[in-house]
Each structure stands twice: as C-alpha cells, then as structure tokens.
Scaffold this motif. Structure first.
Motif, PDB file in Angstrom:
ATOM      1  N   VAL A  26       0.845  -1.198   0.000  1.00 33.10           N
ATOM      2  CA  VAL A  26       0.000   0.000   0.000  1.00 33.10           C
ATOM      3  C   VAL A  26       0.877   1.243   0.000  1.00 33.10           C
ATOM      4  CG1 VAL A  26      -1.839   1.222   1.202  1.00 33.10           C
ATOM      5  CG2 VAL A  26      -1.729  -1.267   1.333  1.00 33.10           C
ATOM      6  N   SER A  27       0.475   2.219  -0.752  1.00 32.54           N
ATOM      7  CA  SER A  27       1.176   3.501  -0.747  1.00 32.54           C
ATOM      8  C   SER A  27       0.731   4.312   0.467  1.00 32.54           C
ATOM      9  CB  SER A  27       0.869   4.275  -2.040  1.00 32.54           C
ATOM     10  OG  SER A  27       1.319   5.610  -1.942  1.00 32.54           O
ATOM     11  N   TRP A  28       1.693   4.664   1.316  1.00 29.04           N
ATOM     12  CA  TRP A  28       1.331   5.413   2.505  1.00 29.04           C
ATOM     13  C   TRP A  28       0.747   6.776   2.164  1.00 29.04           C
ATOM     14  CZ3 TRP A  28      -0.107   4.718   7.140  1.00 29.04           C
ATOM     15  CH2 TRP A  28      -0.104   5.764   8.057  1.00 29.04           C
ATOM     16  N   SER A  29       1.178   7.367   1.076  1.00 31.34           N
ATOM     17  CA  SER A  29       0.623   8.667   0.687  1.00 31.34           C
ATOM     18  C   SER A  29      -0.868   8.549   0.382  1.00 31.34           C
ATOM     19  CB  SER A  29       1.377   9.214  -0.529  1.00 31.34           C
ATOM     20  OG  SER A  29       1.259   8.337  -1.637  1.00 31.34           O
ATOM     21  N   GLU A  30      -1.287   7.426  -0.211  1.00 33.00           N
ATOM     22  CA  GLU A  30      -2.712   7.213  -0.489  1.00 33.00           C
ATOM     23  C   GLU A  30      -3.502   7.020   0.806  1.00 33.00           C
ATOM     24  OE1 GLU A  30      -3.154   3.970  -3.152  1.00 33.00           O
ATOM     25  OE2 GLU A  30      -1.951   4.863  -4.754  1.00 33.00           O
ATOM     26  N   VAL A  31      -2.902   6.293   1.730  1.00 30.50           N
ATOM     27  CA  VAL A  31      -3.572   6.087   3.022  1.00 30.50           C
ATOM     28  C   VAL A  31      -3.724   7.413   3.756  1.00 30.50           C
ATOM     29  CG1 VAL A  31      -3.431   4.923   5.257  1.00 30.50           C
ATOM     30  CG2 VAL A  31      -2.661   3.746   3.187  1.00 30.50           C
ATOM     31  N   TRP A  32      -2.663   8.201   3.759  1.00 33.65           N
ATOM     32  CA  TRP A  32      -2.698   9.495   4.438  1.00 33.65           C
ATOM     33  C   TRP A  32      -3.718  10.418   3.781  1.00 33.65           C
ATOM     34  CZ3 TRP A  32      -2.169  11.717   8.726  1.00 33.65           C
ATOM     35  CH2 TRP A  32      -1.948  13.084   8.841  1.00 33.65           C
ATOM     36  N   ALA A  33      -3.800  10.376   2.481  1.00 34.00           N
ATOM     37  CA  ALA A  33      -4.782  11.205   1.774  1.00 34.00           C
ATOM     38  C   ALA A  33      -6.203  10.799   2.150  1.00 34.00           C
ATOM     39  CB  ALA A  33      -4.574  11.077   0.265  1.00 34.00           C
ATOM     40  N   ALA A  34      -6.441   9.475   2.284  1.00 36.54           N
ATOM     41  CA  ALA A  34      -7.769   9.006   2.673  1.00 36.54           C
ATOM     42  C   ALA A  34      -8.113   9.441   4.102  1.00 36.54           C
ATOM     43  CB  ALA A  34      -7.835   7.481   2.551  1.00 36.54           C
ATOM     44  N   LEU A  35      -7.134   9.345   5.000  1.00 34.55           N
ATOM     45  CA  LEU A  35      -7.388   9.733   6.392  1.00 34.55           C
ATOM     46  C   LEU A  35      -7.627  11.233   6.518  1.00 34.55           C
ATOM     47  CD1 LEU A  35      -4.764   7.550   8.297  1.00 34.55           C
ATOM     48  CD2 LEU A  35      -7.250   7.342   8.410  1.00 34.55           C
ATOM     49  N   ARG A  36      -6.937  12.029   5.708  1.00 30.54           N
ATOM     50  CA  ARG A  36      -7.102  13.482   5.776  1.00 30.54           C
ATOM     51  C   ARG A  36      -8.479  13.928   5.337  1.00 30.54           C
ATOM     52  NH1 ARG A  36      -2.330  16.550   2.868  1.00 30.54           N
ATOM     53  NH2 ARG A  36      -3.660  18.283   3.509  1.00 30.54           N
ATOM     54  N   GLN A  37      -9.106  13.176   4.442  1.00 29.31           N
ATOM     55  CA  GLN A  37     -10.420  13.594   3.938  1.00 29.31           C
ATOM     56  C   GLN A  37     -11.580  12.973   4.719  1.00 29.31           C
ATOM     57  OE1 GLN A  37     -10.733  12.264  -0.111  1.00 29.31           O
ATOM     58  NE2 GLN A  37     -11.255  10.158   0.463  1.00 29.31           N
ATOM     59  N   ILE A  38     -11.284  12.197   5.771  1.00 25.35           N
ATOM     60  CA  ILE A  38     -12.364  11.583   6.533  1.00 25.35           C
ATOM     61  C   ILE A  38     -13.230  12.656   7.180  1.00 25.35           C
ATOM     62  CG2 ILE A  38     -11.018  11.361   8.672  1.00 25.35           C
ATOM     63  CD1 ILE A  38     -12.407   8.689   9.138  1.00 25.35           C
ATOM     64  N   ASP A  39     -14.529  12.459   7.111  1.00 24.23           N
ATOM     65  CA  ASP A  39     -15.487  13.402   7.689  1.00 24.23           C
ATOM     66  C   ASP A  39     -15.468  13.246   9.208  1.00 24.23           C
ATOM     67  OD1 ASP A  39     -17.749  14.799   8.572  1.00 24.23           O
ATOM     68  OD2 ASP A  39     -18.834  14.414   6.710  1.00 24.23           O
TER      69      ASP A  39
END
Length: 323
Positions: A26-39
C-alpha cells in the motif's frame, strides 16, 4: 520475568513485521490522503457508538457477575472496561485488558475464581454472537466473501459451539484424572477451571448475556460503518457483517496492541468486496483512532481510581497488631 520480556519483544516484532508487509502493498501517501479527507462528524459518531458499546459490555459483565453472586454497580464495571481499553493499547494482544480488569476486580471482591470465570464467558459470548452474525449475513450474500473466509468463520463458530458444549459436560474430570500425556494436557489447558466457568451459569443468565452481546456487536458493526461512510466507502451492510467478526477474532493473535494484525485483516478481508488496499487500511486506522482515544480516557479513569484508593487507604485508621 525473562520469559515475559522475550514474549513481549516477540509480539512487538510480529507487529512490526506485519506492518512492514502491509506497507509494501500500500502507498502510505494514499492512506494518508484518505485519512485526511475523513469526515470528522462520522468519526465522532463512530466514537460515540464505541462508548455505547463499552456501556453495553459492562452491562453484560454485570449480568454474568450477578449470576455468580458477585454484586458490583454498573458504573464501576464501565470504569473497569474503560481501564481495560487503556491496557489493550499498551499490552500485547487484544485481551491484555481482560487480564487487568479480572485481576483488579478480583482484588476488590476477594473472589478471584468467580471474577475470572465471568471474564472468560464474557469474551466467549461476544465472539460467538459476532461469528453467528457473520454466517447469517453470508447466507444472504454468498458471493461477497471468498469460500476460505466463510469456511474459517464457520470453523471458528463450530469449534466454539463444540467447546462450550463439551465444557458443560463432566468428561473433563475423568480426563484430568488420567495419567500420562492426557492428564498433563488437561492440567495445562485448565479444563476444570474452564468447565466451571460455563457450568456456573443458568440458561437465563446466558440468554441475557447473549442479548447484550447482540446489542454490543450491532454497535461494533455500526462504528465500522460510520468510519466507512466518513471515508466515502458505500459498502453494503452485509460486507461489514461478514468481515468485522474475523477482524475482531484476529485481535486475539499475539501482536502489540493488535497493530499489524488489525490492519492486515482489514486489507485482506475488505479487499474481497472491492475496497482498495489504501482505503481498507484507512478504515482500520480509523477504528484504531477511536480505540486509542477511548484507551486514553480509560487511562485517566484508571489513574483517578488509583488516586482515590490511595486516599481511602490513607484515611483508614491504622490497626494495632498488638492489641
């Protein structure tokens, strides 16, 4: 002491190895991007459901303790469950908190055998109901999960039923009296203690415990769904019903605070429903966030309780042993 230190280091190593394995996929940047946009509103809703789950589990524990004539107020058991959450995040495996709440309450009540029995059955009922929910959900959407996942769920549920049935029968006593390897195995597995844990409850107490377990597990599904919605995942409810039970069972495996085991199980299981690995990992980390937040609250509760005990002990008049 040395053996415990080695075991702890091994569990930390397992967590690190599993996390490294996941991050290779998994790309950590993708995971971080998903966590940043969590409502954040959905994350708050998930945390409130998690807290409600603590209250329900405390009620289930109270039902089991009442059946053993160990009377404790519900608020006290909620506090012990919160404190257990703190130790779950700092001790290896997902049941380190169970050991702490059992030891602490046993010390308070002076009835260690009964308290330990209640903790064993408390954990057993929760897992069995959750696995049953997963199997029922899978019957409505048989193609959602892989055959291996369904076989594993059925095997765990079936094994649990067999174990519960056998432990309510007197066969273990005869086995324990056997000499040689069978007798040593019976002693090593503490079969007599486990059997006593199940035999002590009547059907009414077990039925009430099962109802509380159902309520708690619905809340557990709920906070997973809430975090999924916060991440923008629109999975069918049945996916959570099938996969969450196995993620919960996985936390019993040896790993530091469940790290690595939780993440790997979410990625592997929710990937079967088409969830990208980064999103599944973000879902797992969202769950971990509310677990840690509640654990920190539990740490404060535990510390406050310890301070109150010290004040109470200091206020007691000293007893003169020579009188």
């Amino acid at each position: 002491m040395k053996r415990g230190r080695v075991r702890g280091l091994l569990q930390v190593a397992i967590s690190a190895l599993l996390l490294a394995l996941i991050l290779r996929q998994v790309s950590w940047s993708e995971v971080w991007a998903a966590l940043r946009q969590i409502d954040g509103r959905w994350l708050l809703a998930a945390w409130l459901l998690f807290l409600a789950g603590v209250a329900v589990r405390a009620r289930r524990w109270q039902v089991l303790l009442d059946a053993l004539a160990v009377r404790r107020p519900w608020r006290e058991l909620v506090a012990w469950y919160l404190a257990a959450g703190f130790f779950n995040i700092i001790l290896p495996t997902g049941f380190g908190g169970d050991v702490v709440r059992a030891a602490e309450l046993a010390q308070d009540t002076g009835r260690p055998a009964r308290v330990v029995n209640s903790v064993i059955v408390d954990r057993y009922l929760g897992i069995m109901v959750l696995l049953a929910m997963g199997l029922i959900a899978a019957a409505f959407r048989p193609g959602l999960a892989s055959p291996a996942t369904l076989i594993l769920t059925a095997a765990l549920f079936g094994g649990g039923l067999i174990a519960g049935w056998l432990l309510r029968r007197p066969w273990h006593e005869a086995w324990g009296r056997l000499g040689g390897r069978a007798g040593r195995m019976a002693g090593r597995l503490h079969l007599a203690d486990l059997a006593d844990a199940f035999a002590a409850y009547d059907r009414r107490a077990l039925a009430r415990g099962l109802i509380a377990s159902l309520a708690f597990n619905l809340l557990q599904i709920g906070w997973n769904v809430a975090i999924g919605w916060g991440l923008g995942l629109r999975l069918p409810l049945v996916a959570y019903l099938i996969f969450v039970p196995l993620t919960a069972v996985a936390l019993l495996l040896p790993a530091f605070g469940g790290l690595g085991v939780r993440e790997l199980s979410y990625v592997g299981l929710f990937g079967q429903a088409g969830v990208p690995a980064a999103a599944a990992l973000a879902l797992s980390l969202g769950v971990y966030i509310i677990v840690v937040t509640t654990g920190l609250v539990g740490g404060v509760v535990y510390l406050a309780g310890g301070v109150r005990r010290l004040h109470a002990a200091a206020a007691r008049p000293e007893t003169n042993c020579h009188e």
